[in-house]
Write a protein that holds these residues in place. Sequence first.
Motif, PDB file in Angstrom:
ATOM      1  N   SER A 113      -8.432   4.280   1.932  1.00 36.16           N
ATOM      2  CA  SER A 113      -7.593   4.979   0.962  1.00 36.16           C
ATOM      3  C   SER A 113      -7.438   6.465   1.262  1.00 36.16           C
ATOM      4  O   SER A 113      -6.733   7.176   0.550  1.00 36.16           O
ATOM      5  N   CYS A 118      -2.049   0.453  -4.796  1.00 35.74           N
ATOM      6  CA  CYS A 118      -1.584  -0.809  -4.226  1.00 35.74           C
ATOM      7  C   CYS A 118      -0.781  -1.504  -5.306  1.00 35.74           C
ATOM      8  O   CYS A 118      -1.130  -1.445  -6.495  1.00 35.74           O
ATOM      9  N   PRO A 132       0.449   4.936   0.032  1.00 37.43           N
ATOM     10  CA  PRO A 132      -0.563   5.991   0.195  1.00 37.43           C
ATOM     11  C   PRO A 132      -0.228   7.296  -0.507  1.00 37.43           C
ATOM     12  O   PRO A 132      -1.126   8.008  -0.958  1.00 37.43           O
ATOM     13  N   PHE A 136       0.856  -1.175   0.000  1.00 39.64           N
ATOM     14  CA  PHE A 136       0.000   0.000   0.000  1.00 39.64           C
ATOM     15  C   PHE A 136       0.897   1.230   0.000  1.00 39.64           C
ATOM     16  O   PHE A 136       1.663   1.467   0.937  1.00 39.64           O
ATOM     17  N   SER A 143      -5.231   1.301  -8.324  1.00 41.21           N
ATOM     18  CA  SER A 143      -5.527   2.316  -7.307  1.00 41.21           C
ATOM     19  C   SER A 143      -5.896   1.624  -6.000  1.00 41.21           C
ATOM     20  O   SER A 143      -6.496   0.544  -6.009  1.00 41.21           O
ATOM     21  N   SER A 144      -5.534   2.232  -4.893  1.00 38.94           N
ATOM     22  CA  SER A 144      -5.828   1.608  -3.601  1.00 38.94           C
ATOM     23  C   SER A 144      -7.332   1.451  -3.405  1.00 38.94           C
ATOM     24  O   SER A 144      -7.798   0.407  -2.926  1.00 38.94           O
TER      25      SER A 144
END
Length: 327
Positions: free
Chosen positions: A284, A168, A163, A161, A208-209
Amino acid sequence: MKDITIAHAGCDEAVLKKLQVSANLFLGEGYSLCFKQWEGTGADILVANPEDAFGYRSADVAHRHGVPLMLITDHKDQYQELINDSSIVVDADQPAGLFFRLVEKLLSKGKTAVQNVVDIGTVPSQQADTATNDDVFPELAALVGVESAMKFGLSNHYVYFLPKKGVCAAASKEDFVAVRDAIRSHEALSFSEVSDSESLTSLKHYVSSEGFFFHSFVGMQDLPRFPNGQVGLTSWPNIKSKKFAAELATLSATLVVTTCNVSDVLESHSAKVANALFYAAHISGLLEVKASEKATVTAMPTAVVDGANAKKHHGGIVGALGKWLGM
């Protein structure tokens, strides 16, 4: 008729056309929107592309002086220094109807944002309204609010992850699938910070997370109901899904421009999709929680109300938007 000045900086013609089209929806409400090149802080709103040099400089000035700001970029993570409670981030390829709703939101929050600057001496951090409580899916609580890269998963399969990039990553698609299935089955996961010496070059797959967590949660049969409260999205979530595309678009268009009561959304829309989106956005860092469980219940905005009822009950700006979006 009240005149509203919207300055622009670094925006291409396509964005300016969408803004001009959206401005026409305000005419019936007694507002006249004037567009001009950014010349200083006299504008009511600044629409800027921070990827353009002039756009970035203008956005920086607007940010420091409390001018409501709409950033046109799909690289939100690169411009965190420009984002605060009087800023909205949107991708340039969104429809004109969404730009209309965003302008409407900025107009309503501009005075409050400026007063916050005067009273406090600085613009409040956007993170102040973001929930970090561990009771929101405790199995992944270690990922909530983190700023540095985290690795989580099983003994042989890990997902990273990141941020600051909003993604991810994994070394293989099999790693994504294994960790996703582990989340769905509530398996115990291990978590650790990624050390500076650990190379990430082996990570070949990125998503994308919010996309990864959404697809993990939407397939969970026993996902708990998201805690009640007033919530909204800080920016449009990047979730690719053919199966749930329409529902995600409707939810995102609503939550990115206004706050809604969780229970209202879950009762008025597809509960499974909305519930999964709340959790994914929360982890997220895209979800703003405005109130506790005792929040006052508010009616759902037009974007998540049945189209026939919207035409029956709403006129003015909301009705015009509904017609523009074909609702």
